[in-house]
Design a protein around this motif. Sequence first.
Motif, PDB file in Angstrom:
ATOM      1  N   ILE A 194      46.070  44.622  34.994  1.00 46.97           N
ATOM      2  CA  ILE A 194      45.495  43.280  34.996  1.00 46.97           C
ATOM      3  C   ILE A 194      44.552  43.190  33.812  1.00 46.97           C
ATOM      4  O   ILE A 194      43.635  44.010  33.678  1.00 46.97           O
ATOM      5  N   ILE A 195      44.779  42.218  32.917  1.00 47.29           N
ATOM      6  CA  ILE A 195      44.004  42.151  31.685  1.00 47.29           C
ATOM      7  C   ILE A 195      43.336  40.796  31.504  1.00 47.29           C
ATOM      8  O   ILE A 195      43.807  39.772  31.986  1.00 47.29           O
ATOM      9  N   GLY A 196      42.209  40.833  30.781  1.00 45.17           N
ATOM     10  CA  GLY A 196      41.529  39.613  30.388  1.00 45.17           C
ATOM     11  C   GLY A 196      42.173  39.031  29.148  1.00 45.17           C
ATOM     12  O   GLY A 196      43.260  39.440  28.732  1.00 45.17           O
ATOM     13  N   ALA A 197      41.491  38.089  28.524  1.00 49.07           N
ATOM     14  CA  ALA A 197      42.017  37.439  27.320  1.00 49.07           C
ATOM     15  C   ALA A 197      41.765  38.357  26.120  1.00 49.07           C
ATOM     16  O   ALA A 197      40.675  38.373  25.560  1.00 49.07           O
ATOM     17  N   LEU A 198      42.766  39.120  25.739  1.00 46.53           N
ATOM     18  CA  LEU A 198      42.648  40.067  24.635  1.00 46.53           C
ATOM     19  C   LEU A 198      43.089  39.427  23.325  1.00 46.53           C
ATOM     20  O   LEU A 198      43.871  38.472  23.319  1.00 46.53           O
ATOM     21  N   THR A 245      32.998  43.484  36.324  1.00 47.35           N
ATOM     22  CA  THR A 245      34.221  43.410  37.122  1.00 47.35           C
ATOM     23  C   THR A 245      34.090  44.257  38.379  1.00 47.35           C
ATOM     24  O   THR A 245      34.480  43.832  39.483  1.00 47.35           O
ATOM     25  N   ILE A 246      33.512  45.450  38.255  1.00 49.01           N
ATOM     26  CA  ILE A 246      33.319  46.306  39.425  1.00 49.01           C
ATOM     27  C   ILE A 246      32.275  45.706  40.366  1.00 49.01           C
ATOM     28  O   ILE A 246      32.382  45.834  41.587  1.00 49.01           O
ATOM     29  N   ALA A 247      31.277  45.012  39.825  1.00 50.21           N
ATOM     30  CA  ALA A 247      30.304  44.328  40.688  1.00 50.21           C
ATOM     31  C   ALA A 247      30.995  43.263  41.531  1.00 50.21           C
ATOM     32  O   ALA A 247      30.728  43.125  42.737  1.00 50.21           O
ATOM     33  N   ILE A 291      41.733  45.900  32.576  1.00 46.49           N
ATOM     34  CA  ILE A 291      41.095  45.946  31.258  1.00 46.49           C
ATOM     35  C   ILE A 291      40.530  44.564  30.951  1.00 46.49           C
ATOM     36  O   ILE A 291      41.268  43.653  30.562  1.00 46.49           O
ATOM     37  N   PRO A 292      39.218  44.367  31.128  1.00 44.04           N
ATOM     38  CA  PRO A 292      38.626  43.046  30.890  1.00 44.04           C
ATOM     39  C   PRO A 292      38.616  42.632  29.424  1.00 44.04           C
ATOM     40  O   PRO A 292      38.820  41.465  29.108  1.00 44.04           O
ATOM     41  N   LEU A 336      33.411  34.379  34.443  1.00 44.20           N
ATOM     42  CA  LEU A 336      34.505  33.740  35.184  1.00 44.20           C
ATOM     43  C   LEU A 336      35.790  34.553  35.031  1.00 44.20           C
ATOM     44  O   LEU A 336      36.562  34.710  35.970  1.00 44.20           O
ATOM     45  N   SER A 337      36.008  35.085  33.824  1.00 47.47           N
ATOM     46  CA  SER A 337      37.168  35.945  33.594  1.00 47.47           C
ATOM     47  C   SER A 337      37.060  37.235  34.389  1.00 47.47           C
ATOM     48  O   SER A 337      38.017  37.659  35.050  1.00 47.47           O
ATOM     49  N   ASN A 338      35.880  37.880  34.344  1.00 48.64           N
ATOM     50  CA  ASN A 338      35.689  39.121  35.098  1.00 48.64           C
ATOM     51  C   ASN A 338      35.878  38.902  36.597  1.00 48.64           C
ATOM     52  O   ASN A 338      36.466  39.735  37.293  1.00 48.64           O
ATOM     53  N   MET A 339      35.383  37.779  37.096  1.00 50.99           N
ATOM     54  CA  MET A 339      35.559  37.414  38.500  1.00 50.99           C
ATOM     55  C   MET A 339      37.043  37.269  38.830  1.00 50.99           C
ATOM     56  O   MET A 339      37.522  37.785  39.857  1.00 50.99           O
ATOM     57  N   ALA A 340      37.787  36.589  37.953  1.00 51.77           N
ATOM     58  CA  ALA A 340      39.219  36.380  38.191  1.00 51.77           C
ATOM     59  C   ALA A 340      39.986  37.700  38.183  1.00 51.77           C
ATOM     60  O   ALA A 340      40.910  37.903  38.980  1.00 51.77           O
TER      61      ALA A 340
END
Length: 407
Positions: free
Chosen positions: A192-196, A56-58, A159-160, A249-253
Motif C-alpha cells: 500500500i503506497i502513498g503518492a510517490l 501511519t503507525i499512530a 510505504i507512505p 490525510l494520506s497517512n490516515m488513508a
Amino acid sequence: MEITNFNMYKKKWNIESETVIKPGLESIQKALGKLGNPQNKHRVIHVAGTNGKGSTIAFLSTLAKEHGLSYGTFTSPSIVDVHDQIQLNGQNVTEQQMDEAFRKMQEAGLSGMLTDFELLTVVAFLVFEGIQLDLVFIETGMGGRLDSTNVMERSIAVIPSISIDHTSFLGDTIEKISWHKAGIIKANSKLIIGALSERARNVVYQVGKEQNAQILEFEKNFFIQENTYTFGKATFKDLHPQMLGKHQLSNMALAITALIESGVPLKESIVQHAVRKASLLGRMEKVDDTVYFDGAHNEASIDALVETIKDVFPNKNIHFIVGILKDKDYLYMLRKLEEVASSFRFVNFNHERALPASILYKHCLHNEKSITKDISKIHFKNNANSDITIVTGSLYFITELRTKIVK
C-alpha cells in the motif's frame, strides 16, 4: 548513537552488541533462528518510507485500539528511552518484559552477534511472541531491504513516501533509495503506497512485479475527498484527524486501507473517533497553547511543515527553535523555513552528529536570529496571541529538549 537506557539491560544480562549501523540481514536471521523465529508468530503490517512512517503507525495503533484489537508496535527512534520503542496496546514495554527477552537472548548465546538496533529488534519480536496479539505494526529503522526489521516471512507492506535521505547508506538517487524501501515487499503479498514521485513509483512497481505483489495506491485505488475515505465498497465520511497537515490525510488513508487488507472489519463511527484521537509525539505536536514540536529533518518533511504552517497559521508570527544534524541538507531546510519565519533560535544539543548552532546562525539569511548554547536555558514565551513557536530540525533534538524542558 546510544539507545537511552538500553545499555542497562545489556550490562545486567552480560550481552554485548555494537553501536554501529551495519545494513544486512544475515546476523539477525541467524540470531532469530536460535530463538525459534519469533518474528513469524503474528500478522504484521510493515511500514517503510522517508516520511510518514510514525504517523501511519499512530493511525494504525489508534484504529486498532478503538476497534478493540490487541496490538504491538516497534518504532524508532525513542522519544524518552528504549521502553517507548516497543509498545503493547499503547503501553510501553515494562522492565520485566525486557528482562525476560534478555534472559532468552542470553540463553541463546546472542552476545556479540548483533548491533544495538538488531538486538533491540530481536527484543521486540520476543516481547510480542509472549502475548496473544491481533496485529503487530513494525517501522523500519532505515531503508527497508537490508533493515533488521525486514525478517518476517510474510507481512503487508506500507510505504507512505520516498525522498532523499540517509544517502550514505541508501544511495544518492531516488531510484536507489526506492529500491531499498521496496525491499520490504514480500512474495505474493500486498503493498500500500502513498503518492510517490514517478521515479520512485516506477521502481516500487518493478519490485512489486518481481514479488508478484498486489499494489494499492493512494488516489488510484483508494481516495480521500472532502474528508471522505473510499476504497471499493468501503466508505467512511466525516474524517478529521487532529494531526495537522494535508499529508496526514494520506497517512490516515494508508492506515485504514492496511487494516481493511488485514481483514479487520472497520466501523465508520469508530474510524471517525479514532482518527480524531490519533496523535504522535514530535509531529506537529501541540505542547502548549502556542508551542508545537515537529521533528522535520529532511527536504520532504520540511516542505510538509512549511505547507502546514501556511495552511493552518496564515496570519501568525512563526518563531523557530532549531537543532539539526550535520548530515542533513541544512541549507535547504533554512531556505524553506525562512519563507514563513519571524525569528530563529539555533540550539546546540547533545548528539554525536549535531550541527553547531553557530553554523546555522552563519548561514541563516533572516535578520531576527540568535544562538542558545545551553539547551536547558530554552523557555517558551510568546509575546502575543498571534505568535506561534515551532521546535524543529531533528527528532533527536526534540527528544533531548523534551526531557530537559517539558514536564
